[in-house]
Design a protein around this motif. Structure first.
Motif, PDB file in Angstrom:
ATOM      1  N   TRP A  42      58.690  40.697  67.084  1.00  9.61           N
ATOM      2  CA  TRP A  42      60.061  40.222  66.896  1.00  9.61           C
ATOM      3  C   TRP A  42      60.223  39.527  65.542  1.00  9.61           C
ATOM      4  CZ3 TRP A  42      62.712  36.738  71.186  1.00  9.61           C
ATOM      5  CH2 TRP A  42      64.055  36.526  70.856  1.00  9.61           C
ATOM      6  N   PRO A  43      59.301  38.638  65.116  1.00  5.60           N
ATOM      7  CA  PRO A  43      59.485  37.982  63.812  1.00  5.60           C
ATOM      8  C   PRO A  43      59.435  38.946  62.626  1.00  5.60           C
ATOM      9  CG  PRO A  43      57.917  36.762  65.157  1.00  5.60           C
ATOM     10  CD  PRO A  43      58.136  38.072  65.838  1.00  5.60           C
ATOM     11  N   ARG A  44      58.780  40.080  62.783  1.00  7.26           N
ATOM     12  CA  ARG A  44      58.792  41.050  61.691  1.00  7.26           C
ATOM     13  C   ARG A  44      60.175  41.679  61.543  1.00  7.26           C
ATOM     14  NH1 ARG A  44      53.247  44.710  61.972  1.00  7.26           N
ATOM     15  NH2 ARG A  44      51.914  43.295  60.758  1.00  7.26           N
ATOM     16  N   ILE A  45      60.815  41.960  62.674  1.00 10.23           N
ATOM     17  CA  ILE A  45      62.134  42.605  62.640  1.00 10.23           C
ATOM     18  C   ILE A  45      63.211  41.606  62.222  1.00 10.23           C
ATOM     19  CG2 ILE A  45      63.838  43.910  63.958  1.00 10.23           C
ATOM     20  CD1 ILE A  45      61.208  45.394  63.628  1.00 10.23           C
ATOM     21  N   PHE A  46      63.222  40.447  62.873  1.00  4.12           N
ATOM     22  CA  PHE A  46      64.144  39.358  62.544  1.00  4.12           C
ATOM     23  C   PHE A  46      63.309  38.123  62.210  1.00  4.12           C
ATOM     24  CE2 PHE A  46      66.880  42.042  65.167  1.00  4.12           C
ATOM     25  CZ  PHE A  46      68.104  41.979  64.509  1.00  4.12           C
ATOM     26  N   PRO A  47      62.999  37.892  60.933  1.00  9.46           N
ATOM     27  CA  PRO A  47      62.133  36.767  60.567  1.00  9.46           C
ATOM     28  C   PRO A  47      62.595  35.425  61.114  1.00  9.46           C
ATOM     29  CG  PRO A  47      62.401  38.243  58.709  1.00  9.46           C
ATOM     30  CD  PRO A  47      63.338  38.732  59.771  1.00  9.46           C
ATOM     31  N   LYS A  48      63.894  35.246  61.284  1.00  6.91           N
ATOM     32  CA  LYS A  48      64.418  33.994  61.831  1.00  6.91           C
ATOM     33  C   LYS A  48      64.811  34.132  63.303  1.00  6.91           C
ATOM     34  CE  LYS A  48      66.076  32.305  57.366  1.00  6.91           C
ATOM     35  NZ  LYS A  48      67.260  31.808  56.583  1.00  6.91           N
ATOM     36  N   VAL A  53      68.132  41.800  59.466  1.00 10.14           N
ATOM     37  CA  VAL A  53      66.947  42.593  59.792  1.00 10.14           C
ATOM     38  C   VAL A  53      66.105  42.785  58.532  1.00 10.14           C
ATOM     39  CG1 VAL A  53      66.146  44.861  60.572  1.00 10.14           C
ATOM     40  CG2 VAL A  53      68.128  43.789  61.654  1.00 10.14           C
ATOM     41  N   ASN A  54      64.792  42.730  58.698  1.00 10.41           N
ATOM     42  CA  ASN A  54      63.881  43.038  57.604  1.00 10.41           C
ATOM     43  C   ASN A  54      63.677  44.552  57.548  1.00 10.41           C
ATOM     44  OD1 ASN A  54      61.815  43.308  55.759  1.00 10.41           O
ATOM     45  ND2 ASN A  54      60.253  42.387  57.069  1.00 10.41           N
ATOM     46  N   CYS A  82      54.671  37.785  73.292  1.00 12.20           N
ATOM     47  CA  CYS A  82      54.308  36.370  73.069  1.00 12.20           C
ATOM     48  C   CYS A  82      54.492  35.869  71.644  1.00 12.20           C
ATOM     49  CB  CYS A  82      52.871  36.089  73.513  1.00 12.20           C
ATOM     50  SG  CYS A  82      52.590  36.427  75.270  1.00 12.20           S
ATOM     51  N   ASP A  83      55.088  36.655  70.739  1.00  9.25           N
ATOM     52  CA  ASP A  83      55.270  36.146  69.375  1.00  9.25           C
ATOM     53  C   ASP A  83      56.746  35.815  69.129  1.00  9.25           C
ATOM     54  OD1 ASP A  83      55.898  38.820  69.562  1.00  9.25           O
ATOM     55  OD2 ASP A  83      55.083  39.365  67.610  1.00  9.25           O
ATOM     56  N   LEU A  84      57.162  34.656  69.638  1.00  7.49           N
ATOM     57  CA  LEU A  84      58.548  34.201  69.458  1.00  7.49           C
ATOM     58  C   LEU A  84      58.763  33.764  68.015  1.00  7.49           C
ATOM     59  CD1 LEU A  84      61.214  33.403  71.020  1.00  7.49           C
ATOM     60  CD2 LEU A  84      60.285  31.082  71.019  1.00  7.49           C
ATOM     61  N   PRO A  85      59.865  34.189  67.380  1.00 10.47           N
ATOM     62  CA  PRO A  85      60.172  33.694  66.040  1.00 10.47           C
ATOM     63  C   PRO A  85      60.258  32.163  66.021  1.00 10.47           C
ATOM     64  CG  PRO A  85      61.540  35.585  66.563  1.00 10.47           C
ATOM     65  CD  PRO A  85      60.828  35.212  67.825  1.00 10.47           C
ATOM     66  N   THR A 100      68.085  31.897  73.326  1.00  9.33           N
ATOM     67  CA  THR A 100      66.975  32.754  72.924  1.00  9.33           C
ATOM     68  C   THR A 100      67.119  34.133  73.559  1.00  9.33           C
ATOM     69  OG1 THR A 100      65.463  30.915  72.531  1.00  9.33           O
ATOM     70  CG2 THR A 100      64.467  33.037  73.054  1.00  9.33           C
ATOM     71  N   ALA A 101      67.562  34.183  74.797  1.00  6.25           N
ATOM     72  CA  ALA A 101      67.832  35.482  75.442  1.00  6.25           C
ATOM     73  C   ALA A 101      68.996  36.185  74.759  1.00  6.25           C
ATOM     74  CB  ALA A 101      68.126  35.284  76.926  1.00  6.25           C
ATOM     75  N   ASP A 102      70.002  35.414  74.358  1.00  5.08           N
ATOM     76  CA  ASP A 102      71.133  36.010  73.646  1.00  5.08           C
ATOM     77  C   ASP A 102      70.677  36.640  72.326  1.00  5.08           C
ATOM     78  OD1 ASP A 102      72.806  35.111  75.670  1.00  5.08           O
ATOM     79  OD2 ASP A 102      73.374  33.283  74.597  1.00  5.08           O
ATOM     80  N   ALA A 103      69.711  36.006  71.663  1.00  2.57           N
ATOM     81  CA  ALA A 103      69.178  36.557  70.413  1.00  2.57           C
ATOM     82  C   ALA A 103      68.313  37.786  70.675  1.00  2.57           C
ATOM     83  CB  ALA A 103      68.357  35.490  69.676  1.00  2.57           C
TER      84      ALA A 103
END
Length: 236
Positions: A42-48, A53-54, A82-85, A100-103
């Motif tokens: 997820w952090p790769r796609i949306f760093p924040k 999007v990246n 398990c890798d939450l931004p 967080t679910a909305d994101a």
């Protein structure tokens, strides 16, 4: 967090699948692997966690999926492993907050829209227990928090909402033949002895431990079993 990770190790390089995926898939094919279950970051796609999007990340996963198919190893894609931004942990408190679910919804939409023409087997979330109870309850996994039982139940609830967002994305954008599910790790309970009392106690313990996930997943709502288990500590 200093002291939270053994030896201060990082994930900067490790197996370097980012650069070696072609060779990795060649090995998988030679070994006779029938499928490749992979997890998208997820952090790769949306760093924040949300917002922009990246594009480089989308390019990488497109190359990876194409390589899977080229080598005859169909991908089974997990959306969250398990890798939450970090931005969502800082801004909302992570899985404590339903935002967080909305994101997660736009993130899931982005994945399925980008890869769904080739990916037909989707896993929404890996092992809710590991990043809710372990992450916010006993602190053994990230973010290493030790919160109240009510807060932990809230993280379960937020994770289930995120699962629902991802299921909706696959159903809307996945196209013909797309399938979606979740990887759960329910805790098994074995009776001490084969007596009716021990078997009944094991069944009750299984319900109490696993009802936060299995009840709403299979029944579509929280039931009496959940209410009895959590009492006044139910998610809001």
């Amino acid at each position: 967090m200093p002291g939270k990770v053994l030896n201060g190790d990082t994930l900067n390089v490790v197996c370097d699948h980012y650069h070696l995926y072609e060779k990795d898939l060649e090995l998988m094919a030679k070994l006779g692997a029938k499928n490749y279950r992979l997890s998208i970051s997820w952090p790769r796609i949306f760093p924040k966690g949300r917002g922009s999007v990246n594009p480089l990340s989308i390019d990488f996963y497109n190359r990876l999926i194409d390589a899977c198919l080229r080598h005859g190893v169909p991908p089974w894609v997990t959306m969250f492993h398990c890798d939450l931004p970090q931005g969502l942990e800082e801004d909302f408190g992570g899985w404590r907050d339903r935002r967080t679910a909305d994101a997660f919804g736009p993130y899931a939409d982005t994945l399925v829209k980008s890869l769904g023409d080739r990916v037909k087997n989707w896993i929404t979330i890996n092992e809710i227990f590991c990043f809710t109870q372990d992450g916010y309850g006993n602190g053994t996994k990230a973010p290493g928090a030790k919160e109240s039982e009510q807060v932990v139940n809230q993280t379960y609830h937020t994770a289930l909402l995120a699962h629902g967002e991802a299921v909706g994305a696959v159903r809307q954008y996945g196209g013909h033949g797309a399938r979606v599910g979740i990887t759960d790790n329910p805790i098994p309970i074995i009776p001490w002895a084969e007596t009716s009392e021990d078997i009944a106690a094991a069944r009750q313990a299984f319900i109490e431990i696993n009802s936060r996930v299995l009840e709403p997943l299979y029944r579509g709502q929280y039931t009496e079993a959940y209410d009895k288990t959590v009492g006044d500590n139910a998610a809001q």
